[in-house]
Scaffold this motif. Structure first.
Motif, mmCIF file in Angstrom:
data_model
loop_
_atom_site.group_PDB
_atom_site.id
_atom_site.type_symbol
_atom_site.label_atom_id
_atom_site.label_comp_id
_atom_site.label_asym_id
_atom_site.label_seq_id
_atom_site.Cartn_x
_atom_site.Cartn_y
_atom_site.Cartn_z
ATOM 1 N N ARG A 1 56.998 -5.687 -45.242
ATOM 2 C CA ARG A 1 57.376 -4.352 -44.789
ATOM 3 C C ARG A 1 56.420 -3.852 -43.712
ATOM 4 O O ARG A 1 56.832 -3.245 -42.720
ATOM 5 C CB ARG A 1 57.382 -3.377 -45.971
ATOM 6 C CG ARG A 1 57.953 -2.004 -45.598
ATOM 7 C CD ARG A 1 57.805 -0.993 -46.700
ATOM 8 N NE ARG A 1 56.427 -0.539 -46.838
ATOM 9 C CZ ARG A 1 55.693 -0.694 -47.920
ATOM 10 N NH1 ARG A 1 56.176 -1.324 -48.989
ATOM 11 N NH2 ARG A 1 54.454 -0.243 -47.970
ATOM 12 N N ARG A 2 55.140 -4.136 -43.880
ATOM 13 C CA ARG A 2 54.159 -3.671 -42.904
ATOM 14 C C ARG A 2 54.262 -4.457 -41.588
ATOM 15 O O ARG A 2 53.978 -3.910 -40.520
ATOM 16 C CB ARG A 2 52.761 -3.764 -43.497
ATOM 17 C CG ARG A 2 52.618 -2.828 -44.677
ATOM 18 C CD ARG A 2 51.202 -2.554 -45.064
ATOM 19 N NE ARG A 2 51.188 -1.557 -46.133
ATOM 20 C CZ ARG A 2 50.085 -0.960 -46.576
ATOM 21 N NH1 ARG A 2 48.933 -1.252 -46.025
ATOM 22 N NH2 ARG A 2 50.149 -0.073 -47.532
ATOM 23 N N ILE A 3 54.661 -5.710 -41.653
ATOM 24 C CA ILE A 3 54.931 -6.469 -40.429
ATOM 25 C C ILE A 3 56.115 -5.844 -39.708
ATOM 26 O O ILE A 3 56.119 -5.709 -38.477
ATOM 27 C CB ILE A 3 55.199 -7.950 -40.759
ATOM 28 C CG1 ILE A 3 53.916 -8.629 -41.259
ATOM 29 C CG2 ILE A 3 55.747 -8.692 -39.541
ATOM 30 C CD1 ILE A 3 54.121 -10.045 -41.768
ATOM 31 N N GLN A 4 57.147 -5.462 -40.471
ATOM 32 C CA GLN A 4 58.314 -4.804 -39.885
ATOM 33 C C GLN A 4 57.917 -3.486 -39.214
ATOM 34 O O GLN A 4 58.352 -3.174 -38.099
ATOM 35 C CB GLN A 4 59.362 -4.549 -40.967
ATOM 36 C CG GLN A 4 60.534 -3.678 -40.523
ATOM 37 C CD GLN A 4 61.355 -4.310 -39.419
ATOM 38 O OE1 GLN A 4 61.486 -5.535 -39.390
ATOM 39 N NE2 GLN A 4 61.889 -3.503 -38.524
ATOM 40 N N GLU A 5 57.063 -2.719 -39.878
ATOM 41 C CA GLU A 5 56.612 -1.447 -39.303
ATOM 42 C C GLU A 5 55.809 -1.679 -38.031
ATOM 43 O O GLU A 5 55.943 -0.940 -37.041
ATOM 44 C CB GLU A 5 55.766 -0.692 -40.331
ATOM 45 C CG GLU A 5 56.576 -0.197 -41.525
ATOM 46 C CD GLU A 5 55.693 0.303 -42.666
ATOM 47 O OE1 GLU A 5 54.446 0.117 -42.571
ATOM 48 O OE2 GLU A 5 56.229 0.863 -43.636
ATOM 49 N N ALA A 6 54.982 -2.727 -38.045
ATOM 50 C CA ALA A 6 54.191 -3.056 -36.848
ATOM 51 C C ALA A 6 55.107 -3.459 -35.701
ATOM 52 O O ALA A 6 54.853 -3.133 -34.537
ATOM 53 C CB ALA A 6 53.215 -4.192 -37.166
ATOM 54 N N LYS A 7 56.198 -4.149 -36.044
ATOM 55 C CA LYS A 7 57.148 -4.545 -35.002
ATOM 56 C C LYS A 7 57.816 -3.326 -34.376
ATOM 57 O O LYS A 7 57.977 -3.250 -33.159
ATOM 58 C CB LYS A 7 58.214 -5.475 -35.560
ATOM 59 C CG LYS A 7 59.188 -5.900 -34.462
ATOM 60 C CD LYS A 7 60.443 -6.543 -34.981
ATOM 61 C CE LYS A 7 61.386 -6.780 -33.804
ATOM 62 N NZ LYS A 7 62.636 -7.397 -34.196
ATOM 63 N N GLU A 8 58.203 -2.389 -35.198
ATOM 64 C CA GLU A 8 58.863 -1.188 -34.684
ATOM 65 C C GLU A 8 57.944 -0.424 -33.738
ATOM 66 O O GLU A 8 58.367 0.061 -32.683
ATOM 67 C CB GLU A 8 59.309 -0.306 -35.857
ATOM 68 C CG GLU A 8 60.434 -0.935 -36.665
ATOM 69 C CD GLU A 8 60.714 -0.187 -37.961
ATOM 70 O OE1 GLU A 8 59.988 0.806 -38.227
ATOM 71 O OE2 GLU A 8 61.630 -0.586 -38.691
ATOM 72 N N ASP A 9 56.666 -0.329 -34.098
ATOM 73 C CA ASP A 9 55.704 0.353 -33.232
ATOM 74 C C ASP A 9 55.500 -0.413 -31.923
ATOM 75 O O ASP A 9 55.424 0.190 -30.848
ATOM 76 C CB ASP A 9 54.359 0.498 -33.951
ATOM 77 C CG ASP A 9 54.383 1.571 -35.028
ATOM 78 O OD1 ASP A 9 55.284 2.424 -34.985
ATOM 79 O OD2 ASP A 9 53.504 1.535 -35.906
ATOM 80 N N LEU A 10 55.390 -1.739 -32.033
ATOM 81 C CA LEU A 10 55.150 -2.550 -30.838
ATOM 82 C C LEU A 10 56.322 -2.490 -29.864
ATOM 83 O O LEU A 10 56.152 -2.362 -28.650
ATOM 84 C CB LEU A 10 54.873 -4.000 -31.254
ATOM 85 C CG LEU A 10 54.505 -4.989 -30.140
ATOM 86 C CD1 LEU A 10 53.257 -4.530 -29.393
ATOM 87 C CD2 LEU A 10 54.279 -6.384 -30.733
ATOM 88 N N LEU A 11 57.536 -2.551 -30.409
ATOM 89 C CA LEU A 11 58.728 -2.574 -29.565
ATOM 90 C C LEU A 11 58.879 -1.319 -28.707
ATOM 91 O O LEU A 11 59.409 -1.391 -27.593
ATOM 92 C CB LEU A 11 59.989 -2.743 -30.433
ATOM 93 C CG LEU A 11 60.445 -4.169 -30.710
ATOM 94 C CD1 LEU A 11 61.625 -4.172 -31.660
ATOM 95 C CD2 LEU A 11 60.798 -4.903 -29.422
ATOM 96 N N VAL A 12 58.452 -0.177 -29.197
ATOM 97 C CA VAL A 12 58.633 1.066 -28.457
ATOM 98 C C VAL A 12 57.425 1.414 -27.588
ATOM 99 O O VAL A 12 57.392 2.457 -26.952
ATOM 100 C CB VAL A 12 58.943 2.247 -29.403
ATOM 101 C CG1 VAL A 12 60.249 2.016 -30.134
ATOM 102 C CG2 VAL A 12 57.794 2.492 -30.373
#
Length: 322
Positions: free
Chosen positions: A49-60
């Motif tokens: 879940r935290r990898i997913q959250e990091a991805k969302e932050d990185l993408l934007v």
């Protein structure tokens, strides 16, 4: 449940602005502020879940699009070089998908982690060393997220990615496997041959000896022309180390400085400790061929007997054999 979490669609979000900054490399720490992760209570679902959250932050972030443009610019030149020198690879290399950052169709909304997005056989490989404990370290987790996103964007299958860090926990190994990458079982000390295939080495904030070992193992025009290194700036190493130390302890780095092209990563305040002092390095054939012949004749394996502050974990089994 780990597998189910790993297969959740990757989501995207709206863009927002980031400011910029930069500094020298910072070694990854094994712990963060107190909490479930730091206490060792996190399970695979929490980490995913935290990898997913990091991805969302990185993408934007503005950093993501700028960094991707930097990498794809280098890779485009690198692969054009391979097409020109290796006719047999030309068709296969066409499978490597290099989108411009503005191509929103390649964001792959709803794509499935661990699945290849390209038809045919793509010979490009990724090798990641020195990632660190991403379960407990935000820096390491952001770097892992970047690697996964980069491979997704370029449509490099995760089965073409090998990862190793001697510090990985069993939980982290299980998470990586659920993500579809291959976890190496032995400490190679960076001594991995490209074996004639284009290979991208992702080695952020690694010890200098690891880069030196990698160059030694691939010390030929043919092998280096197929090599891309995303990691500590070689120019930065040259500036920070005394010339004598660089030549004596890390001779392959010292010898290759005139045979490479280096492009710095963009700076971003949000990721100051994550991607600082990071560059993309590749080795143009015409530059390699201009190096003196005697440079290629020297192929002595590094031993670092008199090297202080080595900053890598040695392979104890290998050392006992020697």
């Amino acid at each position: 449940m780990a597998a189910a979490a790993a297969l959740e669609p990757w989501r995207t979000a709206a863009r927002r602005k980031r400011s910029s900054a930069g500094r020298r490399p910072r070694r990854k720490e094994a712990t963060v502020a107190p909490g479930p992760e730091a206490d060792g209570e996190a399970d695979d679902r929490v980490i995913l879940r935290r990898i997913q959250e990091a991805k969302e932050d990185l993408l934007v972030s503005d950093f993501w699009s700028s960094a991707l443009e930097t990498i794809t610019g280098c890779l485009t030149e690198h692969l054009e070089q391979l097409k020109a020198t290796e006719g047999t690879l030309s068709e296969a290399l066409g499978n490597l998908h290099l989108d411009l950052p503005g191509d929103e169709s390649a964001v792959t909304t709803g794509s499935v982690p661990g699945k290849t997005l390209v038809a045919g056989n793509c010979p490009v490989k990724c090798v990641c060393y020195g990632l660190g404990n991403f379960a407990t370290c935000v820096i390491a987790r952001n770097q892992l997220t970047f690697l996964l996103l980069f491979m997704e964007k370029c449509r490099i299958p995760r089965s073409h990615c090998w990862i190793y860090d001697p510090l990985f926990s069993q939980l982290e190994i299980a998470v990586l496997r659920s993500l579809g990458v291959i976890v190496l079982s032995e400490n190679e000390e960076g001594k991995r041959s490209v074996c004639g295939e284009p290979t991208i080495f992702f080695m952020l904030h690694c010890g200098t000896a690891l880069y030196n070992n990698l160059l030694w193992r691939n010390w030929s025009v043919d092998a280096l022309s197929k090599t891309v290194i995303i990691g500590n700036s070689f120019r930065g190493l040259e500036e920070r180390l005394l010339t004598r130390i660089l030549k004596e302890n890390y001779p392959y780095i010292a010898k290759i400085l005139k045979g490479l092209e280096e492009l710095e990563f963009p700076q971003a305040s949000q990721y100051t400790d994550v991607f600082n002092d990071t560059s993309v390095h590749w080795f143009p054939v015409h530059k390699l061929k201009q190096l003196p012949t005697e440079i290629w004749a020297f192929q002595e394996e590094p031993d670092y007997q008199d090297c202080e502050d080595l900053e890598i974990i040695r392979n104890k089994t290998q050392q006992l054999r020697t």
